[in-house]
Design a protein around this motif. Structure first.
Motif, PDB file in Angstrom:
ATOM      1  N   THR A 254       0.819  -1.218   0.000  1.00 54.88           N
ATOM      2  CA  THR A 254       0.000   0.000   0.000  1.00 54.88           C
ATOM      3  C   THR A 254       0.857   1.273   0.000  1.00 54.88           C
ATOM      4  N   LEU A 255       2.134   1.093  -0.239  1.00 59.33           N
ATOM      5  CA  LEU A 255       3.074   2.218  -0.130  1.00 59.33           C
ATOM      6  C   LEU A 255       2.684   3.420  -0.998  1.00 59.33           C
ATOM      7  N   PHE A 256       2.142   3.145  -2.184  1.00 65.37           N
ATOM      8  CA  PHE A 256       1.747   4.236  -3.085  1.00 65.37           C
ATOM      9  C   PHE A 256       0.530   4.988  -2.565  1.00 65.37           C
ATOM     10  N   GLY A 257      -0.122   4.411  -1.573  1.00 62.88           N
ATOM     11  CA  GLY A 257      -1.329   5.047  -1.036  1.00 62.88           C
ATOM     12  C   GLY A 257      -1.056   5.866   0.211  1.00 62.88           C
ATOM     13  N   ALA A 258       0.234   5.977   0.579  1.00 58.79           N
ATOM     14  CA  ALA A 258       0.586   6.758   1.766  1.00 58.79           C
ATOM     15  C   ALA A 258       0.368   8.232   1.474  1.00 58.79           C
ATOM     16  N   THR A 259      -0.548   8.867   2.203  1.00 64.38           N
ATOM     17  CA  THR A 259      -0.832  10.271   1.921  1.00 64.38           C
ATOM     18  C   THR A 259      -0.404  11.192   3.058  1.00 64.38           C
ATOM     19  N   PHE A 260       0.048  10.610   4.145  1.00 58.47           N
ATOM     20  CA  PHE A 260       0.694  11.400   5.177  1.00 58.47           C
ATOM     21  C   PHE A 260       1.540  10.473   6.037  1.00 58.47           C
ATOM     22  N   ILE A 328       5.227   5.952  11.292  1.00 54.87           N
ATOM     23  CA  ILE A 328       4.472   5.126  10.340  1.00 54.87           C
ATOM     24  C   ILE A 328       4.119   5.943   9.103  1.00 54.87           C
ATOM     25  N   MET A 329       3.920   5.218   8.012  1.00 54.99           N
ATOM     26  CA  MET A 329       3.276   5.863   6.865  1.00 54.99           C
ATOM     27  C   MET A 329       1.788   5.612   7.034  1.00 54.99           C
ATOM     28  N   SER A 330       0.982   6.591   6.667  1.00 55.84           N
ATOM     29  CA  SER A 330      -0.450   6.426   6.844  1.00 55.84           C
ATOM     30  C   SER A 330      -1.131   6.246   5.501  1.00 55.84           C
ATOM     31  N   VAL A 331      -1.874   5.149   5.420  1.00 53.15           N
ATOM     32  CA  VAL A 331      -2.571   4.806   4.185  1.00 53.15           C
ATOM     33  C   VAL A 331      -4.057   4.759   4.497  1.00 53.15           C
ATOM     34  N   PRO A 332      -4.726   5.898   4.482  1.00 50.68           N
ATOM     35  CA  PRO A 332      -6.097   5.958   4.978  1.00 50.68           C
ATOM     36  C   PRO A 332      -7.075   5.065   4.210  1.00 50.68           C
ATOM     37  N   ALA A 333      -6.814   4.810   2.951  1.00 50.63           N
ATOM     38  CA  ALA A 333      -7.751   3.983   2.196  1.00 50.63           C
ATOM     39  C   ALA A 333      -7.710   2.526   2.657  1.00 50.63           C
ATOM     40  N   HIS A 334      -6.618   2.132   3.336  1.00 49.65           N
ATOM     41  CA  HIS A 334      -6.454   0.711   3.635  1.00 49.65           C
ATOM     42  C   HIS A 334      -6.089   0.423   5.084  1.00 49.65           C
ATOM     43  N   ASP A 335      -6.315   1.385   5.943  1.00 52.97           N
ATOM     44  CA  ASP A 335      -6.127   1.167   7.377  1.00 52.97           C
ATOM     45  C   ASP A 335      -7.156   2.031   8.097  1.00 52.97           C
ATOM     46  N   GLN A 336      -7.970   1.391   8.909  1.00 54.70           N
ATOM     47  CA  GLN A 336      -9.103   2.089   9.498  1.00 54.70           C
ATOM     48  C   GLN A 336      -8.668   3.242  10.399  1.00 54.70           C
ATOM     49  N   LYS A 350      -6.291   7.914  -0.727  1.00 52.44           N
ATOM     50  CA  LYS A 350      -5.983   7.441  -2.072  1.00 52.44           C
ATOM     51  C   LYS A 350      -6.044   5.912  -2.129  1.00 52.44           C
ATOM     52  N   VAL A 351      -6.888   5.424  -2.993  1.00 53.71           N
ATOM     53  CA  VAL A 351      -7.066   3.972  -3.109  1.00 53.71           C
ATOM     54  C   VAL A 351      -5.954   3.360  -3.951  1.00 53.71           C
ATOM     55  N   VAL A 352      -5.310   2.337  -3.392  1.00 49.03           N
ATOM     56  CA  VAL A 352      -4.284   1.649  -4.178  1.00 49.03           C
ATOM     57  C   VAL A 352      -4.498   0.133  -4.215  1.00 49.03           C
ATOM     58  N   ILE A 353      -5.512  -0.341  -3.498  1.00 51.81           N
ATOM     59  CA  ILE A 353      -5.834  -1.777  -3.533  1.00 51.81           C
ATOM     60  C   ILE A 353      -7.319  -1.914  -3.827  1.00 51.81           C
ATOM     61  N   GLU A 380     -15.344   3.352   4.596  1.00 56.83           N
ATOM     62  CA  GLU A 380     -14.381   2.791   5.557  1.00 56.83           C
ATOM     63  C   GLU A 380     -13.158   2.314   4.793  1.00 56.83           C
ATOM     64  N   ALA A 381     -12.123   2.008   5.531  1.00 52.22           N
ATOM     65  CA  ALA A 381     -10.907   1.531   4.884  1.00 52.22           C
ATOM     66  C   ALA A 381     -11.102   0.103   4.398  1.00 52.22           C
ATOM     67  N   TYR A 382     -10.462  -0.201   3.298  1.00 53.51           N
ATOM     68  CA  TYR A 382     -10.462  -1.587   2.812  1.00 53.51           C
ATOM     69  C   TYR A 382      -9.133  -2.207   3.232  1.00 53.51           C
ATOM     70  N   GLU A 383      -9.198  -3.051   4.274  1.00 56.72           N
ATOM     71  CA  GLU A 383      -7.945  -3.526   4.865  1.00 56.72           C
ATOM     72  C   GLU A 383      -7.466  -4.857   4.307  1.00 56.72           C
TER      73      GLU A 383
END
Length: 843
Positions: A254-260, A328-336, A350-353, A380-383
RNA sequence: GCCGGAGUGGUGGAAUUGGUAGACACAAGGGACUUAAAAUCCCUCGCUCCCAAAGGGCGUGCCGGUUCGAGUCCGGCCUCCGGCACCA
C-alpha cells in the motif's frame, strides 16, 4: 490394627500424616541410575491462607506424583513460597507489621494447611524466595547477565501517583486513578533495569513448536505475545532538510497510497519538527490513550520515495515509540485508524488496492479514478488484500506478490530494507519497592555504575525501614543501606534502591528445588554440570493456573536459556508437559471475597477431611476445565468414602483370614458367575483408571470407574473361599487405585485388612487382559441407522455368524418384513446396521 | 476488531479413532428400616404420544451438507467464556 466402626477423617488423617512424616516417605534422593519424574505445581504467594484454587492445583499434582511413584519412578515433588511481593508491603503500611514477620507467619500457617491436605512434598527442598539464601542467586544471575550484556539500564516510564508520591503497579491503577487516593496517575520517566529477552525472541518463538506437551492455547498465546511480523523499513526524506524519517510497515503493497506520515510524540524528530512545544506537550500527555486519536501537523512535508508525492508529517498520539521505528506511513484507504485520522484532519485518501471481485460489501471503487482518488467517497478503509491500482509499475499485481516485489525494489534502490519485528519488549525488572531482591549495583561518582562483586553477595535487604506508603520506596530513607563504598575505587558510593520484579524469583525456582535447601550454589556449578540439576531437569509435569500462560512461563523459558548459556543447565525448555487447570467457580462466578462465594478449605477439611475435599475437586470436572463448586457434591464424595469404609468394616474378619497371595489365574473354572463378573470388573477398572490418568489426567472418569467398581463390590456376597479371595482382590485393588486420590483412608483400610507395609510403597496394579475380557458382548441391531434391538452374543463370532443372529432376531424380522436388504454392516464388538429399502422387494 | 475455546437432562459431567447419547454423581420423587428423625439400603428419573404396558416419535445452540450411521467430520449462523488489543 483395629478399624473403627465409623469413618472419622479427623482421627485417620493426622495419624497417617504423622506416619508418613516419621517414616520420611516423601524424601527424594538424586539417583542417577533411576528413571525420574519431576512433578511440579506453581508455588503460592503466601497471602495468608490457601484457597480452593490451591486445593485443586495441589490435589492434581499430588495424584500425579503418587501415581508415578507407584509406577516405580523416582519422583521429585517439591513445594516452596513465592514470598516477595506487594501485599506484604501493603500489610506493613496498613497494619504496621513488618513484611518479613507477616510473610513468615503466613508461610507457617499455609504450610500447616498443605500438610493437612496430605500432600506428598519433600519439604527438605522447600524454597522461600525472600530468604537471602535464595535471592542471593537472583543477584548473582543479574551480575552474570550484566556481564553478558543481557541486563542493561535505560530510561522508561512508570505509573506515578503525584499525591502519594509513589510508583504504582499496573494493577494499582484503576481507571487511570490511584487505587488508594483516586488521584489521576501520570507517567513519569525513570532510569530502570531491563533484561534483554528480545535477544531470545526468535529462539523462544521457534521452540514453541517443540512444546508438544503444552496446551495449544498456551503455545498460541506465547506466539502471539512474541508477535513476529515481516515488513520493510523505508526512509522518507523531509523536504528542505537533510533529515529523513524511517518508517516500518508490513503493508508495503500500500506504499503508493501513503498520503501522510505520523511520528510518535516521543520520536526524537518530533521535538525538532514541531515549533509549538506546548501543542507537542498536549499530544504527549495523551500518548497511549486508546479512546482518542489526536494529531498535530508539524508544518513539514516529506517525499514518498516510490511516487515522489509530497505528503504532510503529523505527530500522532497513537503511534508507539516502542514498536518498529516510532514512525508510520499512513494509508487511509487501507487502514481504518489512518482513515479515521484522515477524515478528522481533512487529509487525502488514495485507493491503491481493489478487492479482486470488486463486489459489495466493499464500497464501490472506480478503477482508474483521478489521481489522488478524490473522485469517489469511501465509507471505511479496505484492509484486506487485493489487486494494486495507482501504484506505478506495480499496478495489477496481487498483494502478496506486490509485497515481495516492492520490498525488493526498496532494497535495490537503497530506500530501506526488509526487517522482522517482534511485539515482545525487553523485560523491565526495576521496582521502586521495598519487599523484593535488591538489585546488586552501586553508583559511584567516579566510576559510574559498578556491579557488586560476587564475593559480596547477597546484598541483604535491610530490615529496619519505615513504611508510610508515601514518598516512594522505604529503601530511599535507609541511609545505612544506601551509603556504601565503591567496589572499584573505594570512594563513597550509593546503592541502587530499586528491587527486582518478583517474576525474577519465579523464573528459576524449579532449578533450586533440584539442589535442595541449603545446597543452592551455582558458582561452583557454572561451567560444569551439576548432576542433580541435569538429572531432574526438565520438569516432567508442571501444573498451574492459566493466568500465567504468558508472563511467568515465558520468563521461565527465557531464564532457562540464560542458565543454559551459563552452562548451569543442559536443557532449553524448563517444562516438558504443562497442565493449566481451570478456575474454581461457585454460583457461576470465580470465588472471591467481594462476591462472598468463597469456600474455606479449613472448614472443609475440618468437616469432611482432606480426602473428601481432594476427591470432590478431582471428580467434579476434568482438571483443565472450570470446576463448579457444589456443597452437595462434596457430601456425595464423603458418602462414597464412607461406603468403602463400611464395606471393609463389615467384611473385616473374612478379609483378614483370606490369603489373597494364593489367588491366581489357575483354577478359575469353579468360580461363581458373580465372582467371575467382579473379577472381570476389577481388571477392567484397573485398565480404565490407568488409561484415564494417562490420557490427559482425566481423574473424573477414573473416579467414576472406581465408583462403579465399588458398586459392584457392595452388591457381591462371597459364598465360598474363591469368592472371598476375589472379594479381597477387588477391595485391595480399589484401595491401590484410589490411593493417589485419597491417601489417608486408603492407607488406613490397607493396614486394617492385615497389610503391614505402607500402601504408598505398593506397585500400581496391572490389568490382566485375559481376565478383563467380556465373555459376552451386547450386539446392537440398527436398521437404517436406527436402534432397533439388542442381543447378547458370545465374544469372537465371525461377521457371518453375527449377521445370521441379527437377521434371525424376531424384532428385526418384523421390521424388515418383505423389504429389500441393501447392505449389512458389522462393526466389530459394537453393532450391526441393516440397510433396507423403502419398498417391498419386488421378487 | 483480531486470535482461541465452549454450547449435551433440573445440575456437575460421560461418550477413546464417526458406531447404543446421557456413564458416574448431585438434586428430585417413591419405598424399606425406625416411635420419629438422621444415617443407610432399594426403586424411578431427557422430552413426548399412550390409562398403562408393549411400542412409537423427537432430542447434543440454530440451519444445511457428507455418510449405511454425526454430539463427533464439512459449510454457514447464533450465544457465552478466555486471551490480545492502536504492534502499523
Amino acid at each position: 490394627m483395629i478399624l473403627e466402626e465409623r469413618y472419622d477423617p479427623r482421627k485417620v488423617e493426622p495419624k497417617w500424616q504423622k506416619y508418613w512424616a516419621d517414616m520420611n516417605l516423601h524424601k527424594t534422593e538424586t539417583q542417577m541410575d533411576q528413571k525420574k519424574f519431576y512433578c511440579l505445581e506453581m508455588f503460592p504467594y503466601p497471602s495468608g491462607k490457601i484457597h480452593m484454587g490451591h486445593v485443586r492445583n495441589y490435589a492434581i499434582g499430588d495424584v500425579i506424583a503418587r501415581y508415578k511413584k507407584m509406577q516405580g519412578y523416582n519422583v521429585l515433588h517439591p513445594m516452596g513460597w513465592d514470598a516477595f511481593g506487594m501485599p506484604a508491603e501493603n500489610a506493613a503500611i496498613k497494619h504496621s507489621v513488618h513484611p518479613l514477620k507477616w510473610t513468615y507467619e503466613n508461610i507457617s500457617y499455609m504450610r500447616s494447611q498443605l500438610d493437612k491436605l496430605g500432600l506428598s512434598y519433600d519439604w527438605d527442598r522447600e524454597v522461600t524466595t525472600c530468604s537471602p539464601e535464595y535471592y542471593k542467586w537472583n543477584q548473582w544471575f543479574f551480575i552474570k547477565m550484566l556481564e553478558k550484556g543481557i541486563a542493561y539500564r535505560k530510561s522508561s516510564y512508570v505509573n506515578w501517583c503525584p499525591s502519594c508520591e509513589t510508583v504504582l503497579a499496573n494493577e494499582q491503577v484503576i481507571d487511570t486513578k490511584c487505587w488508594r487516593c483516586d488521584s489521576i496517575v501520570i507517567q513519569k520517566e525513570l532510569d530502570q533495569w531491563f533484561l534483554r529477552i528480545t535477544n531470545y525472541a526468535e529462539e523462544l518463538l521457534r521452540a514453541c513448536d517443540e512444546l508438544t506437551g503444552w496446551p495449544e492455547k498456551v503455545v498460541l498465546m506465547q506466539k502471539n505475545w512474541i508477535g513476529k511480523s515481516y515488513g520493510v523499513e523505508v526512509d522518507f526524506r523531509i523536504e528542505g532538510t537533510d533529515d529523513s524519517i524511517r518508517i516500518f510497515t508490513t503493508r508495503q503493497d500500500t506504499l503508493f497510497g501513503a498520503t501522510f506520515l505520523c511520528l510518535s510524540p516521543n520520536h526524537p524528530l518530533s521535538r525538532k519538527l514541531v515549533s509549538d512545544k506546548k501543542e507537542l506537550e498536549k499530544i504527549t500527555a495523551k500518548y497511549g490513550k486508546v479512546d482518542e486519536k489526536l494529531g498535530l501537523f508539524t508544518g513539514h512535508y516529506c517525499i514518498n520515495p516510490t511516487n515522489s508525492e509530497r505528503i504532510p508529517i503529523y505527530i500522532a498520539n497513537f503511534v508507539l515509540m516502542e514498536y518498529g521505528t516510532g514512525a508510520i506511513m499512513s494509508v487511509p484507504a487501507h487502514d481504518q485508524r489512518d482513515f479515521d485520522f484522515a477524515k478528522n484532519y481533512g487529509l487525502h485518501i488514495k485507493v491503491v488496492i481493489e478487492p479482486e471481485d470488486k463486489l459489495p460489501p466493499h464500497p464501490p471503487l472506480t478503477r482508474g479514478g483521478q489521481a489522488g482518488g478524490e473522485s469517489y467517497e469511501l465509507k471505511e478503509a479496505y484492509e484486506d488484500e487485493g489487486v494494486l491500482v495507482n501504484s506505478g509499475q506495480f499496478s495489477g499485481l496481487e498483494s502478496p506478490e506486490a509485497r515481495e516485489k516492492i520490498a525488493h525494489y526498496i532494497e535495490e534502490k537503497g530506500l530501506g530494507k526488509k526487517v522482522v519485528n517482534y511485539k515482545l519488549r525487553d523485560w523491565g525488572i526495576s521496582r521502586q519497592r521495598y519487599w523484593g531482591t535488591p538489585i546488586p549495583v552501586v553508583y559511584c561518582a567516579k566510576c559510574g555504575i559498578v556491579p557488586v562483586p560476587e564475593k559480596d553477595l547477597p546484598v541483604i535487604l535491610p530490615e529496619d525501614v519505615k513504611f508510610t506508603g508515601k514518598g516512594g520506596s522505604p529503601l530511599l530513607e535507609a541511609e545505612s543501606f544506601i551509603r556504601t563504598s565503591c567496589p572499584s575505587c573505594n570512594g563513597d558510593a550509593r546503592r541502587e534502591t530499586d528491587t527486582m520484579d518478583t517474576f525474577v524469583d519465579s523464573s528459576w525456582y524449579f532449578v533450586a528445588y533440584c539442589l535442595g535447601k541449603g545446597n543452592i550454589d551455582f558458582i561452583s556449578a557454572a561451567g560444569s554440570r551439576p548432576s542433580a540439576v541435569s538429572y531432574w531437569m526438565p520438569v516432567d509435569q508442571y501444573i498451574g493456573g492459566v493466568e500465567h500462560a504468558v508472563l511467568h512461563l515465558l520468563y521461565s523459558r527465557f531464564f532457562t536459556r540464560v542458565l543454559r548459556d551459563l552452562r548451569i543447565i543442559n536443557c532449553s525448555e524448563p517444562f516438558k508437559n504443562l497442565l493449566t487447570q481451570g478456575m474454581v467457580i461457585k454460583d457461576g462466578a470465580k470465588m472471591s471475597k467481594s462476591k462472598g462465594n468463597v469456600v474455606d478449605p479449613d472448614y472443609l477439611i475440618e468437616k469432611y477431611g482432606s480426602d473428601t475435599s481432594r476427591l470432590f475437586s478431582l471428580f467434579a470436572a476434568p482438571p483443565e476445565k472450570d470446576l463448579e463448586w457444589s456443597d452437595k457434591g462434596v457430601e456425595g464424595a464423603y458418602r462414597f468414602l464412607n461406603r468403602i469404609w463400611n464395606i471393609v468394616f463389615q467384611n473385616l474378619d473374612s478379609m483378614k483370614s483370606t490369603d489373597v497371595t494364593a489367588f491366581n489365574k489357575t483354577g478359575l473354572d469353579d468360580i461363581s458367575e458373580a465372582g467371575r463378573n467382579l473379577l472381570r470388573k476389577t481388571h477392567q477398572t484397573i485398565r480404565k483408571v490407568t488409561h484415564d490418568i494417562e490420557r490427559e489426567y482425566h481423574f473424573n472418569t477414573a473416579i467414576a470407574a472406581l465408583m462403579e467398581l465399588v458398586n459392584g463390590i457392595s452388591g457381591f456376597e462371597p459364598r465360598n473361599e474363591k469368592d472371598r479371595q476375589i472379594f479381597r482382590f477387588a477391595v485391595e485393588n480399589t484401595l491401590l487405585l484410589l490411593f493417589p486420590f485419597t491417601p489417608h483412608i486408603t492407607e488406613e483400610l490397607w493396614h486394617s485388612i492385615g497389610n503391614m507395609k505402607s500402601i504408598s510403597g505398593q506397585e500400581w496394579p496391572a490389568c490382566d487382559e485375559d481376565l478383563a475380557k467380556d465373555e459376552e458382548i451386547e450386539l446392537v441391531i440398527q436398521i437404517n441407522g436406527k436402534l432397533r434391538g439388542k442381543l447378547m452374543i458370545p465374544r469372537g463370532l465371525s461377521d457371518d455368524e453375527i449377521k445370521q443372529r441379527a437377521l434371525n432376531d424376531p424384532k428385526a424380522i418384523e421390521i424388515i418384513g418383505k423389504k429389500e436388504i441393501k447392505k449389512v454392516l458389522v462393526v466389530k464388538g459394537r453393532l450391526i446396521n441393516i440397510v433396507i429399502g423403502e419398498h417391498v422387494c419386488p421378487k
